[in-house]
Design an enzyme around this catalytic site. Structure first.
Site, PDB file in Angstrom:
ATOM      1  N   SER A  28     -12.268  42.395  44.162  1.00 40.38           N
ATOM      2  CA  SER A  28     -13.198  41.743  45.074  1.00 40.38           C
ATOM      3  C   SER A  28     -13.059  42.298  46.491  1.00 40.38           C
ATOM      4  CB  SER A  28     -12.956  40.234  45.078  1.00 40.38           C
ATOM      5  OG  SER A  28     -14.016  39.561  45.729  1.00 40.38           O
ATOM      6  N   LYS A  78      -8.015  47.452  48.346  1.00 35.70           N
ATOM      7  CA  LYS A  78      -8.110  48.661  47.517  1.00 35.70           C
ATOM      8  C   LYS A  78      -7.897  49.932  48.345  1.00 35.70           C
ATOM      9  CE  LYS A  78     -12.191  47.367  46.293  1.00 35.70           C
ATOM     10  NZ  LYS A  78     -12.129  46.062  46.954  1.00 35.70           N
ATOM     11  N   ASN A 136      -1.931  41.802  45.061  1.00 37.48           N
ATOM     12  CA  ASN A 136      -1.657  42.340  46.388  1.00 37.48           C
ATOM     13  C   ASN A 136      -1.447  41.223  47.419  1.00 37.48           C
ATOM     14  OD1 ASN A 136      -1.324  44.378  48.290  1.00 37.48           O
ATOM     15  ND2 ASN A 136      -3.504  44.494  48.752  1.00 37.48           N
ATOM     16  N   SER A 153     -53.650  43.802  34.432  1.00 39.34           N
ATOM     17  CA  SER A 153     -52.624  44.837  34.203  1.00 39.34           C
ATOM     18  C   SER A 153     -52.075  45.341  35.532  1.00 39.34           C
ATOM     19  CB  SER A 153     -53.187  45.988  33.361  1.00 39.34           C
ATOM     20  OG  SER A 153     -54.416  46.454  33.843  1.00 39.34           O
TER      21      SER A 153
END
Length: 634
Positions: A32, A37, A165, A541
């Site tokens: 997250s 990181k 962490n 369409s």
């Protein structure tokens, strides 16, 4: 901190040879937002002594400028290269870094944690052997943790490392770690992930990164780097059957014709018997060619060119494989999809599907289910939104050579491309081919379209009227049919409202239902053209994709798009049924022009501006067009 190596004599060649012999581990970091990181990767690079003096100097200066807590180095700055990332403190793009230790070479992908950028995370995971899934010790297992774990397992990553962490912010409490580990393992078990290593770390301070932390004597497992250096890598691709997707037909002159690509599994050498799929033609390998000369043998992972003894037709996207164990071919599959676009996935809409080196048009059929990443529950749904994962059937317009993703990641995966924007909107994995693909064959008939049309004295066609509600489509189509009928031509009018009383009575007006509405009408129109009729189709369409799908069902010249061009303001003035007024009041949802878009034709065969020409005049113009094109022989 820079590592200097002093060489003497022939040591250089020995050192370089040793470096070449090291195996390579590709891994990603995910999790997250703000789980650390980029800091973790920066710390690995720092501890592995892979930074130059000028990088360290810049890092120290940037860390002071950013006001890093406690005067520590902000290792995330080594990886977060985009200015927007530095300003927001998050990772947006996928950042790749390469480094080496005495035991192994590494390529790491720092992937974004924000849900908005899940598509980037999946890109990084698609080539990884291992995933480091970070969790903030203060937050534990989050939805994004579960989503990233599920994507990693979906993409076949066997080795999962869970780095809990910021243990320093929880006073290195063992109970906190144990609780998070138990929660995560319970989730991982529910999705079949069993090869998991959980490590408590502090990426900022270096605890359990390279050396064992004195702050956590209760932890007895490996450090992060020790695990990365020793985990088994590779899928023994060289031991699997030979597979070479052809990327390029190499024809530099009249004396050489080779087929270039990267071997995705197995080995190949001159004299090997091979088969080319999907054509199933066979031959024998004559040469294995590289830039540096011919090889006695090519192995998985090498990019090379092979030549064959026989002149057989091979194109980009074909797969050359070992003759006695070839891949399979099919055009219908059950697939798992990760949707990566802000626009929802619409079953029945035509997309492009790129698998390995081959790109083929096709459609995703009705969803079987989508996956709730928190509970792993299979949820009924009609579409997939951004970052949602689901299972559905895929139907391609042509056969491809394939392998299930669990057997071959290259031949079992594909990306989904929007046909108009050319954006990648999703990615998918092939589970298996559908048996019906091999059991259904086109039945040949003696009385064909040309024979039927000859009795009517006309060339069959579809007149496709498109435009906003109230533009005058049905009125003009009705007048055209009256003229054609009076002249003795065989016609049929398919009107949007009338069709919804029977064939499409089960469909609503959501985007997904509109796509299916047009798909069915397109198929019915094709059958009527095969019967030799001139078919008049009067549908709003609204989407170009579906009009293109209907066009591609027919031969060149048989689809005539007629844009009844009326402004929204003018259409509202003519609001005979009161529909626009109800839509403005919110009483009608998904109303084209108000709460649902209309994509006007870019190059219609006929454009009719009903503010400048009457309905009768428009009908005359259309009939004259058919005469000019030779479609009315009588």
């Amino acid at each position: 901190m820079t590592r200097f190596i002093e060489f003497t004599g022939g040591d250089v060649e020995a050192y370089l040879h040793a470096q070449e012999q090291k195996d390579l581990l590709r891994f990603i970091t995910c999790g997250s937002v703000d789980d650390g990181k980029s800091t973790l990767i920066g710390r690995l690079l720092y501890e592995a002594k892979m930074l130059f003096e000028d990088q360290l100097t810049a890092l120290e200066a940037d860390s002071k400028k950013m006001g890093t807590q406690g005067g520590n180095l902000d290792f995330a700055l080594l990886v977060d290269g985009l200015a927007a990332e530095r300003e927001q403190g998050i990772t947006i793009d996928v950042a790749y870094r390469a480094f080496t230790t005495d035991k192994r070479k590494f390529i790491v992908a720092d992937t974004p944690g924000h849900e908005q950028y899940t598509r980037n995370m999946a890109t990084g995971a698609s080539t990884a052997d291992l995933a480091i899934i970070l969790m903030d010790a203060r937050k534990g297992v989050l939805t994004q943790t579960r989503r990233h774990t599920f994507i990693c397992t979906l993409l076949g990553i066997k080795h999962l490392v869970v780095a809990v962490n910021k243990m320093d912010l929880m006073d290195f409490d063992q109970a906190v770690f144990k609780r998070i580990e138990e929660d995560y393992r319970a989730f991982a078990k529910s999705i079949g992930a069993d090869e998991i290593t959980v490590i408590p770390v502090s990426a900022l301070l270096g605890d359990n990164m390279i050396t064992r932390s004195a702050n956590m004597p209760w932890y007895h497992g490996p450090t992060l780097m020790a695990h990365l250096e020793t985990v088994p890598v590779g899928d023994d691709l060289a031991d699997k059957p030979f597979r070479l997707p052809v990327q390029w037909v190499n024809r530099p002159n009249q004396n050489f014709r080779g087929f270039s690509g990267t071997i995705v599994s197995g080995t190949v050498k001159p004299g090997d018997a091979v088969k080319v799929l999907p054509s199933a033609r066979s031959s024998v390998v004559e040469r294995v060619v590289t830039y540096d000369g011919d090889l006695d043998e090519g192995v998985a992972g090498q990019s090379l060119t092979i030549t064959l003894k026989d002149e057989i037709d091979i194109s980009r996207g074909d797969v050359i494989c070992t003759a006695n164990d070839p891949v399979e071919v099919s055009d219908q599959f059950e697939v798992e999809i990760l949707w990566m676009s802000d626009e929802p996935m619409l079953p029945g809409r035509p997309y492009l599907f790129k698998s390995s080196t081959k790109t083929v048009p096709g459609t995703l059929e009705e969803l079987k289910y989508k996956v709730n990443v928190n509970t792993m529950e299979h949820v009924a749904a009609k579409t997939l939104a951004l970052n949602e994962i689901g299972v559905c059937n895929l139907e391609l317009d042509a056969q491809i050579a394939y392998a299930p993703y669990v057997e071959n990641r290259n031949l079992g995966s594909f990306i989904i491309i929007d046909r108009f924007s050319n954006n990648t909107v999703g990615m998918g994995l092939i589970r298996f081919a559908l048996r019906r693909a091999a059991n259904i064959h086109w039945q040949a008939v003696d009385v064909n379209k040309q024979a039927r049309a000859s009795l009517t004295g006309q060339k069959p066609a579809v007149l496709w009227f498109t435009g906003l509600s109230g533009a005058g489509k049905s009125t003009i189509a009705n007048l055209v049919e009256k003229q054609l009928h009076a002249a003795g031509h065989m016609t049929y009018l398919l009107d949007g409202d009338n069709v919804r009383h029977g064939l499409n009575r089960d469909l609503g007006f959501s985007d997904a239902d509109r796509v299916e509405n047009i798909r069915r009408v397109g198929e019915v129109s094709k059958l009527m053209v095969d019967a030799g009729l001139i078919v008049l189709v009067s549908f709003i369409s609204p989407f170009r994709s579906e009009r293109l799908m209907a066009r591609e069902l027919l031969e060149d010249g048989e689809f005539i798009e007629i844009f009844v061009d009326t402004s929204l303001a003018e259409a509202e003035k003519r609001d005979v049924k009161g529909l626009y007024a109800k839509a403005r009041r919110g009483e009608i949802k998904h109303f084209t022009g108000i709460s649902s878009p209309y994509e006007a034709p870019e190059k219609p065969e006929i454009r009719v501006d009903t503010t400048k020409v009457t309905a009768e005049g428009a009908a005359d113009l259309i009939v004259q067009y058919l005469k000019d094109k030779g479609r009315l022989a009588k």
